[in-house]
Design an enzyme around this catalytic site. Structure first.
Site, PDB file in Angstrom:
ATOM      1  N   TRP A   1       0.820  -1.217   0.000  1.00 36.48           N
ATOM      2  CA  TRP A   1       0.000   0.000   0.000  1.00 36.48           C
ATOM      3  C   TRP A   1       0.850   1.262   0.000  1.00 36.48           C
ATOM      4  O   TRP A   1       0.513   2.256  -0.653  1.00 36.48           O
ATOM      5  CB  TRP A   1      -0.994  -0.013   1.165  1.00 36.48           C
ATOM      6  CG  TRP A   1      -2.023  -1.089   0.977  1.00 36.48           C
ATOM      7  CD1 TRP A   1      -2.173  -2.211   1.736  1.00 36.48           C
ATOM      8  CD2 TRP A   1      -3.014  -1.171  -0.061  1.00 36.48           C
ATOM      9  NE1 TRP A   1      -3.195  -2.977   1.230  1.00 36.48           N
ATOM     10  CE2 TRP A   1      -3.732  -2.377   0.134  1.00 36.48           C
ATOM     11  CE3 TRP A   1      -3.366  -0.357  -1.136  1.00 36.48           C
ATOM     12  CZ2 TRP A   1      -4.775  -2.776  -0.704  1.00 36.48           C
ATOM     13  CZ3 TRP A   1      -4.399  -0.754  -1.972  1.00 36.48           C
ATOM     14  CH2 TRP A   1      -5.093  -1.946  -1.753  1.00 36.48           C
TER      15      TRP A   1
ATOM     16  N   ASP B   1      -1.371   6.372   6.561  1.00 32.69           N
ATOM     17  CA  ASP B   1      -2.465   5.519   6.113  1.00 32.69           C
ATOM     18  C   ASP B   1      -2.649   4.464   7.204  1.00 32.69           C
ATOM     19  O   ASP B   1      -1.791   3.611   7.395  1.00 32.69           O
ATOM     20  CB  ASP B   1      -2.081   4.874   4.770  1.00 32.69           C
ATOM     21  CG  ASP B   1      -3.103   3.842   4.293  1.00 32.69           C
ATOM     22  OD1 ASP B   1      -4.129   3.651   4.980  1.00 32.69           O
ATOM     23  OD2 ASP B   1      -2.867   3.241   3.224  1.00 32.69           O
TER      24      ASP B   1
ATOM     25  N   LYS C   1     -11.980  -2.025   7.004  1.00 32.18           N
ATOM     26  CA  LYS C   1     -11.210  -2.984   7.788  1.00 32.18           C
ATOM     27  C   LYS C   1     -11.631  -2.928   9.257  1.00 32.18           C
ATOM     28  O   LYS C   1     -11.948  -3.950   9.838  1.00 32.18           O
ATOM     29  CB  LYS C   1      -9.705  -2.705   7.686  1.00 32.18           C
ATOM     30  CG  LYS C   1      -8.998  -3.271   6.449  1.00 32.18           C
ATOM     31  CD  LYS C   1      -9.352  -2.630   5.152  1.00 32.18           C
ATOM     32  CE  LYS C   1      -8.657  -3.223   3.957  1.00 32.18           C
ATOM     33  NZ  LYS C   1      -7.808  -2.280   3.232  1.00 32.18           N
TER      34      LYS C   1
HETATM   35  C1  PLP Z   1      -7.250  -1.807   2.019  1.00 34.82           C
HETATM   36  C2  PLP Z   1      -6.190  -0.794   2.115  1.00 34.82           C
HETATM   37  C3  PLP Z   1      -6.105   0.285   1.206  1.00 34.82           C
HETATM   38  C4  PLP Z   1      -7.036   0.431   0.039  1.00 34.82           C
HETATM   39  O1  PLP Z   1      -8.288   0.804   0.457  1.00 34.82           O
HETATM   40  P1  PLP Z   1      -9.462   1.179  -0.551  1.00 34.82           P
HETATM   41  O2  PLP Z   1     -10.476   1.715   0.389  1.00 34.82           O
HETATM   42  O3  PLP Z   1      -9.866  -0.081  -1.237  1.00 34.82           O
HETATM   43  O4  PLP Z   1      -8.952   2.188  -1.514  1.00 34.82           O
HETATM   44  C5  PLP Z   1      -5.109   1.226   1.401  1.00 34.82           C
HETATM   45  N1  PLP Z   1      -4.245   1.117   2.415  1.00 34.82           N
HETATM   46  C6  PLP Z   1      -4.280   0.095   3.292  1.00 34.82           C
HETATM   47  C7  PLP Z   1      -3.292   0.032   4.409  1.00 34.82           C
HETATM   48  C8  PLP Z   1      -5.261  -0.880   3.162  1.00 34.82           C
HETATM   49  O5  PLP Z   1      -5.312  -1.898   4.041  1.00 34.82           O
END
Ligand code: PLP
Length: 361
Positions: free
Chosen positions: A102, A172, A196
């Site tokens: 990511w 993030d 998540k």
């Molecule tokens: C799942 C995830 C993403 C992507 O998320 P979307 O909402 O599908 O764009 C980005 N960063 C991390 C750490 C993730 O676990």
């Protein structure tokens, strides 16, 4: 049919209490004689719910004054691009510390608006560690430093918050927000896709220091400007009302469970159960992540005999343990242990692992 233990990486398990409450009030929400999805976001009832959700989140994370909370859309991925749009002048340097898939993607999307510089990366070791802080090549003039606190695919988590001096730290936290107490004051901006650890997909939570909203590095349509969302209490246009509502229920649930310290205790218990089972298996199960960087949210592992991995996943599913197949980029097994996954689920998986090894040894 009963619900099974769900180890999905995302969209992931939601607390059963939250789903039951949503079910109970689905047809008639809060005396509205309509569902929460069918009422105006500008109506008094919805606005009150929205404000309560924000207040509960502020309490859970002890968010200090001087930060805005935004309820956005677009997934975390959209914000990989939108963050540099809002915070970087054309070609200005932004530092990215990359410890998995990511972070790599975030840096790549940022390169359209910034000089997205990979200041440190653990790619060479297959993303099984966090790059040593002493070796990060940070530029004090960078617009920000971007980190990914938990790499959902590689099963790598950064504990604590790194000191990056006066440059704003952006994180993030899509897959570990609310999994433990956090010192928000260490960050300039935190963002997370909801699916998540917060609620359904389609909602993004952002916590941003107000001074960052005053940056206007380029003309942008209002719909892309964070400052506009902040000024409009995230109601610049119609927000994801269902997602906001479910996030609010999750925040209430977290408070009832004892808050983030209790979540951290449970998350540590769950992860330790599984890593201990892996480490005690004599190599039958293996995890290559450096012990200090092992994620508490996403426990990844391989079977010594890779041919057995699809058998493991299929038999686990029959035994009521869902979604254990690893990400397609890595293969293997991945057990995601977000807040809504109870300790009993991790115990059931650990017992299944022992039984599988006994019968397929
Ligand atoms: C799942 C995830 C993403 C992507 O998320 P979307 O909402 O599908 O764009 C980005 N960063 C991390 C750490 C993730 O676990």
């Amino acid at each position: 049919m009963s619900r099974a233990w769900n180890f999905s990486a995302g969209p992931a398990a939601l607390p059963e209490d939250v789903l039951q409450r949503a079910q109970a009030e689905l047809l008639d929400w809060n005396g509205a004689r309509a569902s929460v999805m069918e009422v105006s976001h500008r109506g008094k009832a919805f606005m009150e719910m929205a404000a309560r959700a924000e207040a509960d989140l502020r309490e859970l994370l002890a968010i200090p004054p001087g930060y805005k909370v935004l309820f956005l859309q677009g997934g975390a991925t959209q914000h990989f691009a939108q963050i540099p749009m809002n915070l970087c002048a054309d070609g200005q340097r932004a530092d990215y510390v990359v410890n998995g898939h990511w972070g790599e993607k975030a840096a790549s999307e940022a390169s359209f608006y910034a000089d997205a510089h990979v200041a440190a990366s653990s790619k060479a070791d297959g993303y099984t560690s966090i790059p040593d802080r002493a070796k990060w090549e940070l530029d004090p003039r960078a617009a920000y430093v971007h980190i990914t606190t938990n790499e959902t695919i590689h099963g790598v988590e950064m504990q604590g918050s790194p000191d990056v001096g006066d440059v704003p730290l952006i994180a993030d936290m899509s897959s570990d927000i609310l999994s433990h107490p956090l010192d928000v004051s260490k960050f300039g901006l935190i963002y997370a896709g909801a699916q998540k650890n917060i609620g359904p997909s389609g909602l993004v939570l952002m916590i941003v220091r107000e001074d960052l909203l005053e940056r206007h590095p380029r003309p942008l349509p209002r719909i892309f400007r964070y400052a506009e969302y902040a000024a409009a209490d995230s109601m610049l246009n119609t927000p994801n009302t269902w997602g906001w509502y479910l996030a609010g229920l999750t925040f209430q649930w977290l408070k009832h469970q004892g808050g983030l310290a209790e979540m951290e205790r449970r998350n540590r218990t769950k992860a330790e159960l599984l890593y201990a089972a892996i480490d005690a298996s004599g190599g039958y199960y293996g995890n290559r992540v450096q012990p200090a960087a092992r994620s508490r949210m996403n426990v990844i592992f391989n079977l010594q005999d890779a041919v057995l991995e699809p058998v493991f996943v299929a038999e686990a599913e029959k035994a009521g343990l869902l979604a254990l197949k690893g990400h397609r980029a890595l293969g293997g097994i991945r057990a995601s242990l977000y807040n809504a996954v109870p300790v009993e689920a991790a115990v059931a998986l650990r017992d299944f692992m022992a039984e599988f090894r006994r019968t397929h040894g």
